[in-house]
Design an enzyme around this catalytic site. Structure first.
Site, PDB file in Angstrom:
ATOM      1  N   ASP A   1     -10.951   3.018   4.020  1.00  0.00           N
ATOM      2  CA  ASP A   1     -11.132   1.564   3.952  1.00  0.00           C
ATOM      3  C   ASP A   1     -12.619   1.202   3.888  1.00  0.00           C
ATOM      4  O   ASP A   1     -12.973   0.068   3.598  1.00  0.00           O
ATOM      5  CB  ASP A   1     -10.512   0.895   5.195  1.00  0.00           C
ATOM      6  CG  ASP A   1      -9.305   0.050   4.827  1.00  0.00           C
ATOM      7  OD1 ASP A   1      -9.129  -0.241   3.626  1.00  0.00           O
ATOM      8  OD2 ASP A   1      -8.543  -0.324   5.741  1.00  0.00           O
TER       9      ASP A   1
ATOM     10  N   LYS B   1       0.832  -1.207   0.000  1.00  0.00           N
ATOM     11  CA  LYS B   1       0.000   0.000   0.000  1.00  0.00           C
ATOM     12  C   LYS B   1       0.864   1.254   0.000  1.00  0.00           C
ATOM     13  O   LYS B   1       0.591   2.214  -0.711  1.00  0.00           O
ATOM     14  CB  LYS B   1      -0.950  -0.008   1.207  1.00  0.00           C
ATOM     15  CG  LYS B   1      -2.061  -1.052   1.065  1.00  0.00           C
ATOM     16  CD  LYS B   1      -2.838  -1.273   2.354  1.00  0.00           C
ATOM     17  CE  LYS B   1      -3.804  -2.443   2.186  1.00  0.00           C
ATOM     18  NZ  LYS B   1      -4.495  -2.808   3.441  1.00  0.00           N
TER      19      LYS B   1
ATOM     20  N   GLN C   1      -4.475  -1.099   9.576  1.00  0.00           N
ATOM     21  CA  GLN C   1      -4.333  -2.445   9.018  1.00  0.00           C
ATOM     22  C   GLN C   1      -4.923  -3.479   9.976  1.00  0.00           C
ATOM     23  O   GLN C   1      -4.561  -3.524  11.145  1.00  0.00           O
ATOM     24  CB  GLN C   1      -2.850  -2.736   8.724  1.00  0.00           C
ATOM     25  CG  GLN C   1      -2.601  -4.083   8.072  1.00  0.00           C
ATOM     26  CD  GLN C   1      -3.233  -4.197   6.679  1.00  0.00           C
ATOM     27  OE1 GLN C   1      -3.248  -3.240   5.907  1.00  0.00           O
ATOM     28  NE2 GLN C   1      -3.763  -5.364   6.371  1.00  0.00           N
TER      29      GLN C   1
END
Ligand code: NAP
Length: 400
Positions: free
Chosen positions: A232, A165, A209
């Site tokens: 997200d 990422k 994450q």
């Protein structure tokens, strides 16, 4: 691999690509120039078998005779403007201009011999490059975009995802502000960092994450993220917006699946779509997005009876199970479109999907490979969401 390539979405499609040439480019008064075979050479296609029929007569193989341009159709759709066609050393070469699909042909050579499954990459979906262009434009105006990437602990899989990422951010020119926190980080410490990122005007998107170490409360952390920075798409506000179809941040993997379908021209309106898996991050949202695109959606899971039969109904089969190569040819209807979300290790510790690619590849009309299919598209969607977060903030500032 070069990280810039990581984000190209690829498909594998079994298809026949038909190339026809304009008759007046041929050295005879041909009427029909039928191309029945082609195979890949480096950088493009070479048409190998032409059956040229002129005045009702079969002139045989004239593949070196064509000059000038050709029309290119794929599954009946004119894709001439998507490819560059020219003549190189007497053979008709179609080189790639845009990435869309990896295509496989089941076409036959001019003498009827089936070609040996050449794999052709018609490229497409330059999502990452699209974002790169948009970001470059902002940078030219002296503006910056930043994504906060928060990782707690050092789970090896998470570390790989986080690294990918960050690399992707770097490629498109989004700054990644990295928080690599030790395993023992407390809930209070993590919440304080989320809060800091929420308040920091420099940060446009926040990514935590997952999974977090067991002692941390994931729900509380996700709930704390400012929905305006929720790139997200896991905050309940984003989830709610998605359910009612409002504009908001869509979770990256499901959004990536939809983009792959869209950019490949796969229509799902009215189709039978089966999603295997019902997690909050993949199964449920991807099913909802398919529903919004007017598919008839079935969600299957570990308690589903007759899973094979259920999957066999699917025109579009989306596997998000987390079991290496579980979906084999017993589950797949001929001609189905298969999207493989799974990221697993096989018995040789090699990366593989939930779908047994080798077993189903001759059966399907489209399939995403693992690695290289849904995964890269997921990262591309994260970049797009981050850009969108920036844009929405600017619009809000300007009272739009
Ligand atoms: P998850 O939370 O473990 O969910 C798995 C789902 O599969 C559950 O709903 C489970 O059913 C179902 N399932 C498990 N075994 C089954 C079986 N034998 N038959 C039918 N259904 C079964 O996993 P996830 O987070 O959704 O992820 C799924 C896979 O996608 C994983 O391999 C993950 O690594 C991968 N992934 C990839 C990306 C990407 O970017 N490409 C992103 C996220 C995840 P129950 O609900 O009944 O238990």
């Amino acid at each position: 691999a070069d990280s810039s390539n990581d984000l190209y979405a690829t498909w594998v499609k079994k298809t026949v690509i038909e190339v026809t040439a304009n008759s007046d480019t041929l050295p005879y008064n041909g009427e029909v120039q039928k191309v029945e075979g082609f195979k890949e050479v480096t950088g493009g296609y070479v048409v190998t078998g032409l059956t040229a029929v002129a005045e009702g007569k079969d002139f045989g193989n004239y593949d070196t005779e064509i000059t000038g341009t050709a029309r290119v159709t794929k599954d009946g759709v004119d894709v001439t403007d998507k490819v560059i066609v020219n003549k190189i050393n007497g053979t008709l070469t179609i080189s790639k201009r845009e990435v869309t699909l990896t295509s496989q042909t089941d076409s036959k050579d001019y003498d009827g011999t089936p070609l040996t499954r050449p794999e052709v990459t018609i490229t497409g979906g330059f999502v990452k490059d699209e974002v790169k262009e948009e970001v470059a434009q902002l940078k030219a105006e002296g503006k910056d975009i930043a994504l906060a990437v928060i990782q707690v602990g050092a789970d090896p899989a998470s570390s790989v995802y986080v690294r990918n990422k960050k690399r992707a951010c770097e490629y498109v020119g989004i700054e990644s502000v990295s928080y690599e926190l030790p395993e023992e980080t407390t809930q209070e410490e993590l919440m304080a960092i989320v809060d800091k990122c929420n308040k920091d005007p420099k940060i446009n998107g926040i990514l935590v994450q997952l999974p977090l170490p067991k002692h941390l409360d994931e729900d509380e952390v996700l709930l704390a993220i400012d929905p305006k920075k929720d790139v997200d798409g896991f905050h309940p506000v984003s989830v709610g917006n998605m359910v009612i179809g409002e504009k908001g941040f869509l979770p990256c993997t499901p959004a990536g699946v939809i983009q792959l379908l869209k950019r490949s021209g796969v229509e799902i309106d009215g189709k039978e779509c089966v999603v295997v898996g019902r997690s909050n991050i993949v199964g449920k949202p991807v099913a909802l997005l398919c529903l919004q695109k007017n598919a008839t959606v079935t969600i299957a899971h570990s308690k589903t009876k007759n899973l094979k039969e259920v999957c066999q109904r699917a025109d579009v089969l989306i596997a998000a199970v987390g079991r290496a190569k579980m979906i084999n040819s017993d589950y797949v209807k001929e001609g189905a479109v298969v999207l493989d979300v799974g990221i697993n290790r096989d018995e040789n510790h090699k990366l593989c999907g939930d779908v047994d690619y080798e077993d189903v590849k001759d059966l399907v009309s489209y399939i995403t490979p693992v690695p290289g299919g849904v995964g890269p598209m997921t990262i591309a969607m994260l970049l797009e969401n981050t850009y969108k977060a920036y844009q929405q903030r600017e619009e809000h500032k300007n009272g739009i």
